[in-house]
Design a protein around this motif. Structure first.
Motif, PDB file in Angstrom:
ATOM      1  N   GLN A  27      15.373  -0.777  -7.113  1.00 20.29           N
ATOM      2  CA  GLN A  27      15.392  -2.237  -7.281  1.00 20.29           C
ATOM      3  C   GLN A  27      13.976  -2.625  -7.719  1.00 20.29           C
ATOM      4  O   GLN A  27      13.018  -2.328  -6.999  1.00 20.29           O
ATOM      5  CB  GLN A  27      15.726  -2.926  -5.960  1.00 20.29           C
ATOM      6  CG  GLN A  27      17.050  -2.483  -5.352  1.00 20.29           C
ATOM      7  CD  GLN A  27      18.221  -3.012  -6.154  1.00 20.29           C
ATOM      8  OE1 GLN A  27      18.379  -4.211  -6.297  1.00 20.29           O
ATOM      9  NE2 GLN A  27      19.037  -2.110  -6.688  1.00 20.29           N
ATOM     10  N   TYR A  52       8.156  -2.875  -0.227  1.00 20.82           N
ATOM     11  CA  TYR A  52       8.018  -2.491  -1.638  1.00 20.82           C
ATOM     12  C   TYR A  52       6.961  -1.412  -1.827  1.00 20.82           C
ATOM     13  O   TYR A  52       6.005  -1.322  -1.054  1.00 20.82           O
ATOM     14  CB  TYR A  52       7.584  -3.707  -2.471  1.00 20.82           C
ATOM     15  CG  TYR A  52       8.706  -4.637  -2.837  1.00 20.82           C
ATOM     16  CD1 TYR A  52       9.439  -4.442  -4.005  1.00 20.82           C
ATOM     17  CD2 TYR A  52       9.044  -5.707  -2.021  1.00 20.82           C
ATOM     18  CE1 TYR A  52      10.474  -5.297  -4.351  1.00 20.82           C
ATOM     19  CE2 TYR A  52      10.079  -6.569  -2.361  1.00 20.82           C
ATOM     20  CZ  TYR A  52      10.786  -6.359  -3.522  1.00 20.82           C
ATOM     21  OH  TYR A  52      11.813  -7.203  -3.860  1.00 20.82           O
ATOM     22  N   ARG A 111      12.534   0.136  -3.416  1.00 20.46           N
ATOM     23  CA  ARG A 111      12.160  -1.171  -3.978  1.00 20.46           C
ATOM     24  C   ARG A 111      10.744  -1.093  -4.554  1.00 20.46           C
ATOM     25  O   ARG A 111       9.813  -0.688  -3.858  1.00 20.46           O
ATOM     26  CB  ARG A 111      12.249  -2.236  -2.897  1.00 20.46           C
ATOM     27  CG  ARG A 111      13.661  -2.231  -2.299  1.00 20.46           C
ATOM     28  CD  ARG A 111      14.050  -3.491  -1.642  1.00 20.46           C
ATOM     29  NE  ARG A 111      13.173  -3.911  -0.587  1.00 20.46           N
ATOM     30  CZ  ARG A 111      13.245  -5.119  -0.061  1.00 20.46           C
ATOM     31  NH1 ARG A 111      14.109  -5.986  -0.535  1.00 20.46           N
ATOM     32  NH2 ARG A 111      12.453  -5.453   0.916  1.00 20.46           N
TER      33      ARG A 111
END
Ligand code: ADP
Ligand code: AMP
Length: 219
Positions: A27, A52, A111
């Protein structure tokens, strides 16, 4: 029965390949803005508070430039000094490798903040042709900051960064590259309703307060 078949299949497939095939699709949030807009600074803050991994195209290229035996070292060095955009094949390969290695180490780390990419049409086409269907681009986080503020921040950074491009001559070229090549990409994503803009001319904390609102909403 299914369990048995599954077991047989997993014995036949090499274990690494098998693990990769089970990974989540990456993602991705693209992080864009002029040189010195504060992309790296804000990405570090995001990494601390959200799940992230930060991948900076510029950092990956600088690492590759420094890697002993790299066939692209000199080419990358020239492009960076001139503030020009390195050919997309090199950048995409570095990004893809970094994503794969991160996910192989920890499959929950799917992510990514991809900082400084896509910087031009060539980057965007390269991404679309090699990553289409293999990663989801959630949105573009755009740090909007005037050119003068950007230049002054980079000149300040240049006092200690040791970067070959944090000087006025390189910066003027980098700003031109940003205006001519990167802004049209941001405009393109804007038309798709995929840009989240933050006024990046304010203090680090003020900028991050807005970033948090966006991430809390978008995930
Ligand atoms: P970019 O990754 O967009 O090139 P950086 O995050 O490296 O920018 O920031 C460039 C310089 O500006 C750094 O020296 C950083 O410490 C400083 N800086 C970043 N954000 C701000 C801000 N909001 N206000 C003042 N200085 C900042
Ligand atoms: P940055 O660290 O983001 O300021 O980038 C520094 C330099 O690295 C740029 O001026 C380019 O020469 C090169 N670079 C960074 N990102 C890219 C990219 N996506 N594509 C090609 N070149 C890049």
């Amino acid at each position: 029965m299914i369990g048995r078949l599954f077991g047989v299949a997993s014995q036949r497939v090499p274990s690494l390949l098998y693990r990769v095939s089970l990974m989540m699709k990456p993602q991705v949030v693209f992080v864009l803005g002029g040189p010195g807009a504060g992309k790296g600074t804000q990405c570090s803050r995001i990494v601390e508070g959200y799940g992230y991994t930060h991948l900076s195209a510029g950092d990956l290229l600088r690492e590759e430039r420094a890697r002993e035996g790299s066939e692209f070292g000199q080419l990358i060095a020239n492009y960076i000094k001139e503030g020009k955009i390195v050919p997309v094949e090199i950048t995409i390969n570095l990004l893809r490798k970094a994503m794969e290695e991160t996910m192989k180490k920890d499959e929950k780390k799917f992510r990514f903040l991809i900082d400084g990419f896509p910087r031009n049409e060539d980057n965007l086409q390269g991404w679309n042709s090699s990553m289409e269907g293999k990663a989801d681009v959630k949105f573009v986080l755009f740090f909007d900051c005037g050119n003068e503020v950007c230049i002054n921040r980079c000149l300040e950074r240049g006092k200690s960064s040791g970067r070959t491009d944090d000087n006025r001559e390189s910066l003027e070229k980098r700003i031109q590259t940003y205006l001519q090549s990167t802004r049209p990409i941001i405009d393109l994503y804007e038309k798709l309703g995929k840009v989240r803009t933050v006024d990046a001319s304010r203090s680090v904390d003020e900028v991050f307060a807005d970033v948090k609102i966006i991430l809390d909403k978008e995930g």
